[in-house]
Write a protein that holds these residues in place. Structure first.
Motif, PDB file in Angstrom:
ATOM      1  N   MET A   1      -5.791 -10.781 -10.273  1.00 15.89           N
ATOM      2  CA  MET A   1      -4.815 -11.317 -10.572  1.00 15.89           C
ATOM      3  C   MET A   1      -3.806 -10.560 -11.159  1.00 15.89           C
ATOM      4  N   SER A   2      -2.494 -10.546 -10.731  1.00 22.61           N
ATOM      5  CA  SER A   2      -1.566  -9.693 -11.163  1.00 22.61           C
ATOM      6  C   SER A   2      -1.069  -9.757 -12.373  1.00 22.61           C
ATOM      7  N   THR A   3      -0.671  -8.569 -13.050  1.00 21.38           N
ATOM      8  CA  THR A   3      -0.188  -8.312 -14.304  1.00 21.38           C
ATOM      9  C   THR A   3       1.337  -7.869 -14.318  1.00 21.38           C
ATOM     10  N   PRO A   4       1.926  -8.126 -15.523  1.00 26.42           N
ATOM     11  CA  PRO A   4       3.423  -7.585 -15.520  1.00 26.42           C
ATOM     12  C   PRO A   4       3.288  -6.105 -15.107  1.00 26.42           C
ATOM     13  N   GLY A   5       2.336  -5.148 -15.612  1.00 27.52           N
ATOM     14  CA  GLY A   5       2.231  -3.937 -14.989  1.00 27.52           C
ATOM     15  C   GLY A   5       2.255  -3.773 -13.704  1.00 27.52           C
ATOM     16  N   ASP A   6       1.465  -4.417 -13.015  1.00 26.47           N
ATOM     17  CA  ASP A   6       1.309  -4.260 -11.728  1.00 26.47           C
ATOM     18  C   ASP A   6       2.452  -4.781 -10.758  1.00 26.47           C
ATOM     19  N   GLU A   7       3.082  -5.843 -11.128  1.00 26.85           N
ATOM     20  CA  GLU A   7       4.659  -6.297 -10.632  1.00 26.85           C
ATOM     21  C   GLU A   7       5.498  -5.093 -10.880  1.00 26.85           C
ATOM     22  N   ALA A   8       5.538  -4.452 -11.900  1.00 23.38           N
ATOM     23  CA  ALA A   8       6.537  -3.321 -12.185  1.00 23.38           C
ATOM     24  C   ALA A   8       6.114  -2.398 -11.387  1.00 23.38           C
ATOM     25  N   PHE A   9       4.766  -2.012 -11.254  1.00 21.49           N
ATOM     26  CA  PHE A   9       4.447  -0.971 -10.364  1.00 21.49           C
ATOM     27  C   PHE A   9       5.081  -1.293  -8.902  1.00 21.49           C
ATOM     28  N   ASP A  10       5.154  -2.404  -8.282  1.00 24.17           N
ATOM     29  CA  ASP A  10       5.431  -2.878  -7.030  1.00 24.17           C
ATOM     30  C   ASP A  10       6.800  -2.455  -6.889  1.00 24.17           C
ATOM     31  N   ARG A  11       7.769  -2.858  -7.776  1.00 25.29           N
ATOM     32  CA  ARG A  11       9.249  -2.483  -7.854  1.00 25.29           C
ATOM     33  C   ARG A  11       9.543  -1.125  -7.727  1.00 25.29           C
ATOM     34  N   ALA A  12       8.715  -0.291  -8.638  1.00 18.77           N
ATOM     35  CA  ALA A  12       8.841   1.189  -8.696  1.00 18.77           C
ATOM     36  C   ALA A  12       8.386   1.793  -7.176  1.00 18.77           C
ATOM     37  N   LEU A  13       7.378   1.219  -6.697  1.00 14.00           N
ATOM     38  CA  LEU A  13       6.984   1.852  -5.555  1.00 14.00           C
ATOM     39  C   LEU A  13       7.895   1.399  -4.465  1.00 14.00           C
ATOM     40  N   ALA A  14       8.574   0.458  -4.370  1.00 10.85           N
ATOM     41  CA  ALA A  14       9.654   0.092  -3.378  1.00 10.85           C
ATOM     42  C   ALA A  14      10.915   1.070  -3.623  1.00 10.85           C
ATOM     43  N   LEU A  15      11.213   0.986  -4.853  1.00 15.02           N
ATOM     44  CA  LEU A  15      12.277   2.199  -5.052  1.00 15.02           C
ATOM     45  C   LEU A  15      11.969   3.733  -4.688  1.00 15.02           C
ATOM     46  N   TYR A  16      10.740   3.856  -4.807  1.00 17.65           N
ATOM     47  CA  TYR A  16      10.221   5.567  -4.681  1.00 17.65           C
ATOM     48  C   TYR A  16      10.264   5.533  -3.122  1.00 17.65           C
ATOM     49  N   LYS A  17       9.969   4.555  -2.448  1.00 18.17           N
ATOM     50  CA  LYS A  17       9.783   4.605  -1.033  1.00 18.17           C
ATOM     51  C   LYS A  17      11.212   4.804  -0.277  1.00 18.17           C
ATOM     52  N   ALA A  18      12.328   3.952  -1.260  1.00 20.65           N
ATOM     53  CA  ALA A  18      13.485   4.157  -0.635  1.00 20.65           C
ATOM     54  C   ALA A  18      14.270   5.316  -0.978  1.00 20.65           C
ATOM     55  N   GLY A  19      13.637   6.257  -1.754  1.00 20.39           N
ATOM     56  CA  GLY A  19      14.296   7.468  -2.198  1.00 20.39           C
ATOM     57  C   GLY A  19      15.133   7.485  -3.376  1.00 20.39           C
ATOM     58  N   ARG A  20      14.992   6.255  -4.132  1.00 21.21           N
ATOM     59  CA  ARG A  20      15.445   6.217  -5.425  1.00 21.21           C
ATOM     60  C   ARG A  20      14.380   6.511  -6.613  1.00 21.21           C
ATOM     61  N   THR A  21      14.112   7.559  -6.849  1.00 21.30           N
ATOM     62  CA  THR A  21      13.177   8.194  -7.531  1.00 21.30           C
ATOM     63  C   THR A  21      13.586   7.897  -9.291  1.00 21.30           C
ATOM     64  N   ALA A  22      14.651   8.220  -9.281  1.00 18.10           N
ATOM     65  CA  ALA A  22      15.272   8.054 -10.676  1.00 18.10           C
ATOM     66  C   ALA A  22      15.081   6.362 -11.168  1.00 18.10           C
ATOM     67  N   GLU A  23      15.660   5.585 -10.560  1.00 29.73           N
ATOM     68  CA  GLU A  23      15.345   3.987 -10.641  1.00 29.73           C
ATOM     69  C   GLU A  23      13.784   3.862 -10.772  1.00 29.73           C
ATOM     70  N   ALA A  24      12.995   4.336 -10.043  1.00 28.52           N
ATOM     71  CA  ALA A  24      11.528   4.152  -9.949  1.00 28.52           C
ATOM     72  C   ALA A  24      11.113   4.643 -11.523  1.00 28.52           C
ATOM     73  N   ARG A  25      11.618   5.699 -11.766  1.00 25.28           N
ATOM     74  CA  ARG A  25      11.020   6.398 -13.357  1.00 25.28           C
ATOM     75  C   ARG A  25      11.529   5.395 -14.273  1.00 25.28           C
TER      76      ARG A  25
END
Length: 338
Positions: A1-25
């Motif tokens: 079952m997904s938790t809020p932390g996991d959902e945030a990790f998904d967003r951060a991972l997508a940002l990181y893959k897109a080269g938007r490291t500061a936003e992922a941070r």
């Protein structure tokens, strides 16, 4: 079952893959503030901070992960990077040695050697403050999996790769290197061999036996002809065996065959669809075995026989050991292609 932390990790991972490291941070900072024991996000935050050059903050978060999970070799590596960039070389060397328990990160040996070569800061250089890591709850081994997200992709990201995972596997693959680092690396050489001369010896042996058998007929021309044929057969077998080579790397096998019409071919494990152990009547007589590889060349299936690699037990062992790398490489490559 997904938790809020996991959902945030998904967003951060997508940002990181897109080269938007500061936003992922920034996303991960919010998660860690609310869920300080979310080890995946905290490790990933340390990776992002390292990439952004925020070494002191990276050290704080990565130090907490390593303190709670000393076997987290990638967190230890990233912690070493943060310390090395702050010129705290002795501490960095300790972290790099800790990461060597799982020799996956390519430049850890280089970084460790650099720390040892450069030594401690010179006398008189201002000392740097040591930031104590914030405590992170230690988790018993039996229940450690509850700390990781339910999604195995996330587990792979924290356990096996840096932040972006190319496949759920504890092994580096060509796909993960291409996807994360844009590096084409076939890995280290594992084994090299050539077709065994005895594998090709059946025809020369028959020719030799025939030449000897007709010698009693006292027909000089026939004896000479068969003798020359036997010599030619032996020379051909020896030269053919010597000119055929097979070099097995961690992710590819290189095949070289032929004398006059010589060919060289590199077959990636990611393209192999089947590995077959093969023996024929002649190989039983010569105590050898072969492997047949079926692989994709573009959209077409091709096959190649690696003849007379060695003794049957050794070739069978190679056959079994190839199954894992072939499946891992093919599965991981499919993941980034499709």
């Amino acid at each position: 079952m997904s938790t809020p932390g996991d959902e945030a990790f998904d967003r951060a991972l997508a940002l990181y893959k897109a080269g938007r490291t500061a936003e992922a941070r920034d996303v991960l900072l919010e998660v860690v503030a609310e869920f300080p024991d979310h080890r995946v996000c905290r490790y990933s935050l340390g990776v992002c901070l390292n990439e952004l050059g925020e070494w002191r903050e990276a050290e704080r978060h990565l130090g907490a992960v390593v303190a709670a999970e000393p076997t987290h070799h990638l967190a230890a590596y990233e912690l070493g990077v943060a310390l090395q960039e702050q010129c705290r070389l002795a501490e960095a060397a300790v972290a790099f040695r800790q990461s060597l328990a799982r020799d996956v990160v390519k430049d850890v040996h280089h970084r460790l050697a650099a720390c040892q070569a450069d030594g401690e800061p010179a006398a008189g250089e201002p000392s740097r403050e040591v930031i104590a890591p914030e405590p992170l709850p230690a988790v018993p081994a039996a229940s450690r999996e509850v700390v990781l997200p339910d999604d195995p992709e996330h587990a792979a990201a924290v356990e096996y790769t840096r932040l972006v995972s190319a496949g759920v596997t504890p092994y580096r693959t060509m796909a993960s290197d291409l996807d994360e680092r844009d590096i084409y690396d076939v890995g280290e050489e594992v084994w090299s061999t050539r077709t065994q001369t005895r594998h090709l010896a059946l025809a020369p042996l028959v020719a030799t036996a025939l030449a000897l058998s007709v010698s009693v007929l006292r027909v000089p021309l026939l004896v000479v002809a068969l003798g020359l044929y036997a010599v030619a057969a032996w020379v051909t077998s020896v030269v053919s065996a010597r000119m055929t080579s097979y070099v097995f790397y961690q992710r590819r096998v290189d095949v070289a065959k032929g004398v006059k019409d010589r060919t060289k071919q590199a077959i990636l494990y990611a393209s192999i669809t089947q590995v077959r152990y093969a023996r024929t009547l002649s190989s039983y007589l010569t105590n050898t075995a072969s492997l047949e590889l079926t692989y994709m060349l573009g959209t077409e299936k091709e096959s190649i026989v690696l003849e007379g690699l060695g003794r049957p037990d050794k070739v069978n062992k190679l056959y079994e050991e190839l199954q894992g790398p072939v499946v891992r490489e093919r599965r991981a490559m499919k993941k980034i292609l499709f």
